[in-house]
Design an enzyme around this catalytic site. Structure first.
Site, mmCIF file in Angstrom:
data_model
loop_
_atom_site.group_PDB
_atom_site.id
_atom_site.type_symbol
_atom_site.label_atom_id
_atom_site.label_comp_id
_atom_site.label_asym_id
_atom_site.label_seq_id
_atom_site.Cartn_x
_atom_site.Cartn_y
_atom_site.Cartn_z
ATOM 1 C CD GLU A 200 -2.858 -1.250 -0.003
ATOM 2 O OE1 GLU A 200 -3.257 -0.177 -0.265
ATOM 3 O OE2 GLU A 200 -3.658 -2.108 0.002
ATOM 4 C CB CYS B 75 -1.534 7.489 1.280
ATOM 5 S SG CYS B 75 -3.195 6.571 1.667
HETATM 6 P P1 NAD Z 1 8.129 4.946 5.204
HETATM 7 O O1 NAD Z 1 8.302 4.072 3.807
HETATM 8 O O2 NAD Z 1 9.385 5.654 5.178
HETATM 9 O O3 NAD Z 1 8.014 4.020 6.452
HETATM 10 C C1 NAD Z 1 6.676 3.076 6.446
HETATM 11 C C2 NAD Z 1 7.319 1.920 7.341
HETATM 12 O O4 NAD Z 1 8.126 1.477 6.796
HETATM 13 C C3 NAD Z 1 7.799 2.154 8.692
HETATM 14 O O5 NAD Z 1 7.231 1.530 9.853
HETATM 15 C C4 NAD Z 1 9.240 2.083 8.515
HETATM 16 O O6 NAD Z 1 10.060 1.903 9.694
HETATM 17 C C5 NAD Z 1 9.490 1.117 7.763
HETATM 18 N N1 NAD Z 1 10.516 0.981 6.860
HETATM 19 C C6 NAD Z 1 11.655 1.874 6.667
HETATM 20 N N2 NAD Z 1 12.656 1.429 5.874
HETATM 21 C C7 NAD Z 1 12.455 -0.195 5.678
HETATM 22 C C8 NAD Z 1 12.908 -0.986 4.982
HETATM 23 N N3 NAD Z 1 14.093 -0.872 4.407
HETATM 24 N N4 NAD Z 1 12.339 -2.257 4.939
HETATM 25 C C9 NAD Z 1 11.126 -2.277 5.301
HETATM 26 N N5 NAD Z 1 10.545 -1.361 6.131
HETATM 27 C C10 NAD Z 1 10.983 -0.087 6.246
HETATM 28 O O7 NAD Z 1 6.825 5.643 4.921
HETATM 29 P P2 NAD Z 1 6.311 6.913 5.823
HETATM 30 O O8 NAD Z 1 7.039 8.001 5.796
HETATM 31 O O9 NAD Z 1 5.913 6.242 7.156
HETATM 32 O O10 NAD Z 1 4.805 7.148 5.328
HETATM 33 C C11 NAD Z 1 4.696 7.951 4.205
HETATM 34 C C12 NAD Z 1 4.278 7.217 3.015
HETATM 35 O O11 NAD Z 1 3.220 6.041 3.131
HETATM 36 C C13 NAD Z 1 3.751 8.075 1.890
HETATM 37 O O12 NAD Z 1 4.470 7.917 0.501
HETATM 38 C C14 NAD Z 1 2.370 7.695 1.743
HETATM 39 O O13 NAD Z 1 1.680 7.895 0.529
HETATM 40 C C15 NAD Z 1 2.495 6.362 2.102
HETATM 41 N N6 NAD Z 1 1.085 5.946 2.780
HETATM 42 C C16 NAD Z 1 0.406 4.837 1.904
HETATM 43 C C17 NAD Z 1 -0.531 4.404 2.486
HETATM 44 C C18 NAD Z 1 -1.690 3.320 1.730
HETATM 45 O O14 NAD Z 1 -2.440 2.981 2.196
HETATM 46 N N7 NAD Z 1 -1.387 3.156 0.135
HETATM 47 C C19 NAD Z 1 -1.245 5.011 3.856
HETATM 48 C C20 NAD Z 1 -0.346 5.850 4.353
HETATM 49 C C21 NAD Z 1 0.785 6.278 3.956
#
Ligand code: NAD
Length: 496
Positions: free
Chosen positions: A217, A251
């Protein structure tokens, strides 16, 4: 200090959940309903604490946004799944081909096992407990890795979930990137990742080692298209309501707006007026959410400054004399060049770029030249324009004459397409996402497959001709006995 899980303990936590899953039969509909009822009670009984924890993580989070956007949305999902899951769990009859008659075909939905959930910070309750609803409805166990940016909410959820579910059923493993990487490397039965597209790529790569199926997502730039026939003032009010919800940190937030060129200045003014009406004074306003961290705040400042330097017109809500904290002024940017970061990166803040377009066709070309978005918003009353846009674009979801609300429709699947994600959940889509549709065939007393066994002769040839409409090419292809070789290639209906 943020509590963090020791990555070395993760395999043990997963093994414990897997052992618990295997040691008992799949939960009945009644058991699943009771899990969901427990979640509902958790949310209802602890609303105040949840609002306070999210507030502590954001520095300032609108209380109504937490109640509406997180607690109410998860409650609605719980109720819908609780009422529907008996129906979803029912085995589904499927047709049987003539050659296999008499027989029965059906599909039974089996729980997958243990599902891992990685969540972002922007809706720390919705994006942890929301997936959990579907995962429990499908009869699974679950380990959740929440974002390191929401330690207060994580601690509370860990405590509250721990009061109703044993750790071998539902567990929370807080931690940063190191924990996230170790989490992705675990042999889950399914992994749901919500976050940025860049991290999504890493997650999929890592999960591939163990062939763990993933649901991603992700994010991206969700466009708004305003058609000529729609009221600029109404569209601006609606887009502003979506854009400034959670200060644009959603998002599915409308990322940028494509507006007929001659109406773009009016639209820009109207969006700003909407912000001024909603937040007469934005700084210190308890209804206006802050940016999650100073790093994210600085990035937004840089995006706006770069666009302004490149010639865009920047309109900002009146600045207070001095600013403190991390609330970012509602901002609209008219005609930023497409090369600047504001038009290249997901904005993820209360800044709306507005781009003038000459026609709906040009807007479609603009959207089509960019990665497929998570959401698309269209403002029109025209059926023809609606059809033109729906057929001319692909996106995870669409809202017509509104923004963001498509996510809250419990009966609609939610997910992206291409760079905005893969796989969908919510409601029935979520139940199916976290279930294995097991195919079951039960033979009747006559078994065609067993009758048509070697040595193949007249009966096999007749059956093949009857089923396919053509004669076997040669006895060799049929593997028939030597006595019959040379008597093939007879056209159908030749009287043989
Ligand atoms: P992010 O990708 O930085 O982090 C998300 C999660 O991934 C965190 O728990 C983080 O600890 C973990 N993470 C970090 N590095 C990782 C790795 N190498 N491998 C696996 N996991 C890792 O995102 P964010 O800044 O927390 O959230 C913002 C983003 O999320 C935006 O792009 C937004 O559009 C997206 N988002 C999507 C949805 C959806 O349902 N499609 C909902 C909310 C947010």
């Amino acid at each position: 200090m943020t509590p963090s899980t020791d990555p070395l303990t993760l395999p043990h936590l997963l093994a414990r959940q897997q052992a618990a899953f295997r040691s008992s039969p799949p939960p009945t509909a009644g058991q699943r309903r009771s899990y969901l009822r427990c979640l509902e009670k958790l949310l209802q009984a602890n609303q105040g604490q949840i609002v306070a924890a999210v507030q502590a993580d954001f520095g300032q989070r609108s209380r109504m946004e937490t109640l509406l956007g997180e607690i109410l949305t998860v409650l609605a999902a719980c109720r819908y799944s609780r009422r529907s899951l008996e129906h979803w769990m029912r085995p589904q009859r499927r047709p049987v081909g003539m050659v296999f008659q008499p027989a029965l075909n059906w599909v039974e939905y089996q729980p997958l096992g243990v599902v891992g959930v990685i969540a972002p910070w922007n809706y720390p309750v919705l994006l942890t407990l929301g997936p959990l609803v579907d995962i429990l409805a499908a009869g699974n166990h679950c380990l959740i890795k929440p974002s390191e940016l929401t330690p207060h909410t994580n601690e509370l959820l860990d405590k509250l979930l721990g009061e109703i579910f044993p750790p071998d059923h539902v567990g929370v493993v807080p931690g940063g990137v190191e924990v996230a990487r170790a989490f992705c490397a675990l042999p889950f039965d399914h992994l749901l990742f919500t976050g940025s597209t860049a991290r999504g790529r890493e997650v999929m790569h890592c999960a591939a080692t163990n062939l763990v199926p993933v649901t991603l997502e992700l994010g991206g730039k969700s466009p708004v298209i305003l058609a000529e026939d729609f009221s600029v003032a109404q569209a601006a009010r609606s887009v502003g309501a979506g854009k400034f919800f959670n200060a644009g940190q959603s998002c599915v937030s409308p990322d940028y707006a494509l507006v007929p060129t001659d109406r773009a200045p009016e639209f820009t003014q109207d969006v700003l007026r909407t912000a001024e009406r909603m937040f007469p004074s934005w700084e210190g306003n308890p209804d206006y959410t802050a940016i999650i961290s100073s790093t994210h705040y600085t990035r937004l400042q840089e995006l706006v400054a770069e666009a302004e330097q490149a010639g865009a017109q920047v309109l900002q809500h009146r600045q207070p004399k001095s600013t403190s904290g991390r609330q970012f002024p509602p901002t609209v940017v008219l005609n930023p060049p497409t090369t600047c970061r504001l038009m290249q990166e997901e904005v993820f803040g209360p800044v709306l770029p507005v781009v003038g377009t000459s026609s709906v066709a040009q807007a479609l070309a603009f959207v089509g030249a960019r990665p497929r978005p998570l959401a698309l918003y269209l403002y029109t009353h025209s059926q023809a324009t609606r059809r033109q846009v729906l057929q001319g674009t692909t996106s995870g979801g669409v809202a017509l004459n509104s923004t963001m609300v498509q996510v809250s429709q419990v009966a609609l699947p939610f997910g992206g397409v291409g760079p905005s994600g893969m796989g969908a959940y919510h409601g029935r889509a979520g139940f199916e996402r976290f279930s294995h549709p097991r195919a079951i065939h039960q033979s009747g007393p006559v078994k065609g497959f067993e009758i048509l066994q070697p040595p193949h002769g007249r009966l096999s040839r007749w059956a093949l001709r009857w089923l396919t409409g053509f004669s076997p090419v040669s006895s060799h292809h049929l593997g028939s006995s030597g006595a019959e070789s040379g008597r093939q290639n007879t056209p159908r209906g030749s009287g043989e």
